[in-house]
Design a protein around this motif. Structure first.
Motif, short mmCIF file in Angstrom:
data_model
loop_
_atom_site.label_atom_id
_atom_site.label_comp_id
_atom_site.label_asym_id
_atom_site.label_seq_id
_atom_site.Cartn_x
_atom_site.Cartn_y
_atom_site.Cartn_z
N GLY A 130 1.89 -28.84 54.16
CA GLY A 130 0.78 -28.71 55.10
C GLY A 130 -0.08 -27.48 54.84
O GLY A 130 -1.20 -27.39 55.33
N LEU A 131 0.44 -26.51 54.05
CA LEU A 131 -0.29 -25.29 53.74
C LEU A 131 -0.94 -25.34 52.37
O LEU A 131 -1.95 -24.70 52.13
N ALA A 132 -0.36 -26.12 51.47
CA ALA A 132 -0.89 -26.16 50.10
C ALA A 132 -2.13 -27.02 50.03
O ALA A 132 -2.37 -27.90 50.86
N SER A 133 -2.93 -26.77 49.00
CA SER A 133 -4.14 -27.55 48.79
C SER A 133 -3.77 -28.97 48.41
O SER A 133 -3.05 -29.20 47.44
N ARG A 134 -4.25 -29.93 49.18
CA ARG A 134 -3.97 -31.32 48.87
C ARG A 134 -5.05 -31.86 47.94
O ARG A 134 -6.17 -31.38 47.96
N PRO A 135 -4.72 -32.88 47.14
CA PRO A 135 -5.75 -33.48 46.30
C PRO A 135 -6.90 -34.02 47.16
O PRO A 135 -6.68 -34.56 48.24
N LEU A 136 -8.11 -33.86 46.68
CA LEU A 136 -9.26 -34.38 47.40
C LEU A 136 -9.25 -35.90 47.33
O LEU A 136 -9.10 -36.49 46.26
N ASP A 137 -9.41 -36.54 48.47
CA ASP A 137 -9.46 -37.99 48.52
C ASP A 137 -10.61 -38.49 47.66
O ASP A 137 -11.73 -37.98 47.74
N THR A 138 -10.35 -39.49 46.82
CA THR A 138 -11.39 -39.97 45.91
C THR A 138 -12.56 -40.60 46.65
O THR A 138 -13.69 -40.59 46.15
N ASN A 139 -12.31 -41.13 47.84
CA ASN A 139 -13.42 -41.67 48.63
C ASN A 139 -14.35 -40.55 49.10
O ASN A 139 -15.57 -40.74 49.17
N VAL A 140 -13.76 -39.40 49.42
CA VAL A 140 -14.57 -38.24 49.81
C VAL A 140 -15.37 -37.76 48.60
O VAL A 140 -16.57 -37.48 48.70
N LEU A 141 -14.69 -37.67 47.45
CA LEU A 141 -15.38 -37.26 46.22
C LEU A 141 -16.54 -38.20 45.92
O LEU A 141 -17.65 -37.75 45.61
N ARG A 142 -16.31 -39.47 46.05
CA ARG A 142 -17.35 -40.46 45.77
C ARG A 142 -18.52 -40.32 46.73
O ARG A 142 -19.69 -40.35 46.32
N SER A 143 -18.23 -40.14 48.01
CA SER A 143 -19.30 -40.07 49.00
C SER A 143 -20.21 -38.87 48.79
O SER A 143 -21.42 -38.95 49.00
N TYR A 144 -19.62 -37.75 48.34
CA TYR A 144 -20.43 -36.55 48.10
C TYR A 144 -21.12 -36.57 46.74
O TYR A 144 -21.97 -35.71 46.47
#
Length: 272
Positions: A85-99
């Motif tokens: 819960g403290l570590a950086s999680r991978p960015l969701d690919t749907n979020v990456l795509r939307s931006y």
């Protein structure tokens, strides 16, 4: 008066300063979190300029409380279940795509080439978004396709900026897709080092003998590379004399990657 001054002085003297062991533990967590395939105690000690015995003692403590886990086979350390819960999680690919969509569309229009956005998926790069070349030729949508890291520009970006990824694949047998594919570990390592130095990656006839690509890293608010954006086309369109990418295309790709990175930072503020 003297008593008041004495009390005040005593109060100031008892204010605790930074606790070095906690600072070091936090630094260790940051380094381990940036190495998704694990890191050895020697690598970690070197990264933080710590004595190996000190690093090992702190790691053992963090393992005991569940913030870090040690792999049984390799002995390497990675972020533990308690700290997820403290570590950086991978960015969701749907979020990456939307931006990325608007800038990917603009890049395709300006370059007149196909644009792809990829993210790390295991030991491959998965296409998260694909914009067709803006002409009337028949094209195939590649979203969801997984491509090799060592033979594509998108993959080389991820190899260059994902801690431990190159080392993890060092002992693996790499597939040669064409006569230009880099399969020798030393050659690939030199290529990855070059990608870091240039800030972009290329593939000229390495995955397909008739095609070339150029890609640059996309970073999140903390500076972590979470994906890559690149152009793909025939060698005669992407390169000059089949040897180097056209400078104008490199500038377009790097600018698009920087723009997406700024958008992600603005939407998800953070610090390096």
């Amino acid at each position: 008066m003297s008593n008041g001054i004495g009390i005040a002085a005593a109060t100031v003297d008892t204010v605790p300063g930074p606790i070095q062991s906690i600072e070091r533990a936090a630094a260790i967590m940051n380094v381990v979190a940036e190495a998704p395939f694990g890191i050895g105690v020697g690598e970690l000690a070197a990264a933080l300029d710590l004595p190996k015995t000190t690093a090992h003692g702190l790691l053992r403590t963090l393992v005991r409380v569940g913030y870090i886990e040690q792999e049984a086979g390799s002995g390497k350390y990675r972020v533990g279940a308690v700290a997820l819960g403290l570590a950086s999680r991978p960015l969701d690919t749907n979020v990456l795509r939307s931006y990325s969509m608007n800038r990917a569309d603009a890049l395709a229009a300006r370059s007149a080439e196909s644009v792809r956005i990829g993210a790390l998926h295991g030991t491959s790069v998965r296409i998260a978004h694909h914009v067709f070349r803006p002409d009337d030729t028949a094209q195939t949508l590649r979203v969801g396709t997984e491509l090799p890291l060592h033979a594509t520009a998108l993959g080389k970006v991820l190899l260059a900026y994902t801690p431990g990824l190159t080392e993890r694949g060092a002992g693996a047998t790499l597939s040669a897709f064409t006569r230009r594919t880099l399969v020798a570990p030393r050659a690939l390592s030199a290529e990855v080092t070059g990608v870091r130095g240039r800030g972009h990656a290329t593939d000229i006839g390495e995955f397909s003998s008739e095609r070339a690509s150029v890609a640059a890293p996309i970073r999140d608010a903390g500076g972590r590379v979470v994906g890559a954006i690149g152009l793909v086309g025939t060698i005669d369109r992407i390169t000059e004399r089949g040897t180097v990418p056209r400078p104008g295309l490199i500038e377009l790709v790097v600018a698009a990657a920087a723009g997406i990175s700024r958008d992600l930072t603005a939407a998800r503020p953070g610090s390096r």
